[in-house]
Design an enzyme around this catalytic site. Structure first.
Site, PDB file in Angstrom:
ATOM      1  N   CYS A   1     -24.809 -26.768  12.133  1.00 42.68           N
ATOM      2  CA  CYS A   1     -24.785 -27.950  12.998  1.00 42.68           C
ATOM      3  C   CYS A   1     -25.465 -29.122  12.316  1.00 42.68           C
ATOM      4  CB  CYS A   1     -25.484 -27.618  14.316  1.00 42.68           C
ATOM      5  SG  CYS A   1     -25.632 -29.025  15.432  1.00 42.68           S
TER       6      CYS A   1
ATOM      7  N   CYS B   1     -27.655 -31.335  14.494  1.00 44.58           N
ATOM      8  CA  CYS B   1     -28.978 -30.773  14.756  1.00 44.58           C
ATOM      9  C   CYS B   1     -29.893 -30.898  13.531  1.00 44.58           C
ATOM     10  CB  CYS B   1     -28.878 -29.283  15.102  1.00 44.58           C
ATOM     11  SG  CYS B   1     -27.551 -28.889  16.240  1.00 44.58           S
ATOM     12  N   ASP B   2     -29.368 -30.643  12.356  1.00 43.58           N
ATOM     13  CA  ASP B   2     -30.246 -30.383  11.215  1.00 43.58           C
ATOM     14  C   ASP B   2     -30.166 -31.386  10.059  1.00 43.58           C
ATOM     15  OD1 ASP B   2     -31.121 -28.165  12.576  1.00 43.58           O
ATOM     16  OD2 ASP B   2     -29.685 -26.809  11.644  1.00 43.58           O
TER      17      ASP B   2
END
Ligand code: NAP
Length: 322
Positions: A136, A139-140
């Site tokens: 993701c 997200c990261d």
């Protein structure tokens, strides 16, 4: 409550959507049973730091956050079964759900089984999940400022993730197993126009390298079998997601990819009293916070449905604030 009693609500799935549905339903006194799966927690269990969930200004570890979600649902009287549902029958009310030989019945069911990011299937990948291996970029990506990351895949997700990652990373290398791309032309063009993005085609990641954290990948040319190593700080597998809907495909309406279909602005499926929330019905947003919001909607929808069943139909305005 015994296994033979008819419950008001069963929630299938223990991720952000399922636990939020349980929290709301428990606080509304529905005494929900969450059949959370043997590996409860969902996709956040294979991430490390979560920095985009509101309320955790300093970030939180994915598994810790899910344990907190679960504890909060438990606090208000949720029951849990830490096992996998093996069969369902939604053909009549009460709806029936089995875990092996054990049968559970309820007037309403919320399906919150989520989706699973496809993995490359490498042992080295599994070992380094949350330590440089991610599924993701939203997200990261921010964990890779000025770094080099590899994105695996040739679809729209890979193009989108690579383009997003290029905002943070110094260099992004897309590795794709063919030399033709499944991605839409516009998404590919956008990635091609980005000077930070490099391309390796006809190659697969054979091994993710690194001890404590990712240090690179070993690539294999699919035509010649030649292998070589590439230094990298992160590996983003963007090879698609699969909704966890196998149990429901013959009973609930779904799209071609298996995602459950809900009515617009609602969590209702085509079967009255059965609701679907979170990633199992959302292949667009796929965030913990959107899944949690959707879980809340499911609990409110189930509560309203139960109230209507009991002859106390409430309008949205009259529904109690939970
Ligand atoms: P996808 O279209 O199924 O593409 C998956 C890609 O990963 C393919 O290029 C595939 O290669 C590759 N792949 C699959 N398994 C692999 C493996 N084991 N090793 C290496 N490569 C592998 O999945 P997606 O990109 O996640 O897209 C899913 C759907 O969401 C699509 O309909 C897409 O259009 C949509 N989407 C839209 C947007 C947007 O419009 N903003 C963004 C993201 C996704 P092959 O091509 O060789 O099969």
């Amino acid at each position: 409550m015994t296994d033979n009693d008819i419950r008001e609500l069963i929630i299938i799935g223990g991720g952000p959507a399922g636990y939020t549905a349980a929290l709301y339903a428990a606080r509304a006194n529905l005494k929900p049973l969450v059949i959370e799966g043997f590996n409860w927690g969902g996709q956040l269990m294979i991430t490390s730091d979560v920095e985009n969930y509101p309320g955790y200004a300093d970030g939180v570890l994915g598994p810790e956050m899910m344990a907190e979600f679960r504890r909060q649902a438990e606090r208000f009287g949720t029951d849990f079964i830490t096992d996998d549902v093996t069969r369902v029958d939604f053909s009549e009310r009460p709806h029936r759900v089995w875990v092996g030989e054990d049968e559970y019945r309820a007037e309403t069911v919320i399906v919150a089984t989520g989706a699973t990011a496809r993995q490359l299937g490498l042992e080295s990948e599994r070992k380094l999940q949350g330590r440089g291996v991610s599924y993701c970029a939203t997200c990261d990506a921010a964990f890779f400022p000025g770094k080099h990351v590899v994105v695996v895949g040739g679809g729209d997700s890979a193009m989108e993730e690579a383009t997003f990652l290029a905002r943070f990373a110094a260099k992004v290398t897309i590795v794709h197993r063919r030399d033709e791309f499944r991605a839409s032309q516009i998404m590919e063009d956008r990635a091609r126009a980005n000077e930070k993005i490099e391309w390796i085609t006809n190659a697969v990641v054979d091994k993710v390298l690194g001890g404590d954290r990712v240090s690179g990948v070993r690539l294999r040319d699919v035509n010649t079998d030649e292998t070589w190593e590439l230094d990298a700080d992160g590996v983003f597998a963007a090879i698609g997601h699969d909704p966890n809907t196998e149990l429901f495909l013959d009973q609930l309406e779904h799209d071609g990819a298996g995602y459950l279909i809900t009515r617009p602005h609602s969590t209702e499926t085509n079967v009255p009293g059965v609701f679907a929330v979170g990633d199992v019905q959302d292949h667009v947003y796929r965030q913990a916070v959107t899944a949690a919001g959707s879980g809340c909607m499911g609990a409110l929808d189930a509560e309203r449905y139960l109230a209507a069943l009991q002859g106390h139909l409430m309008t949205a305005e009259a529904a109690p604030r939970l």
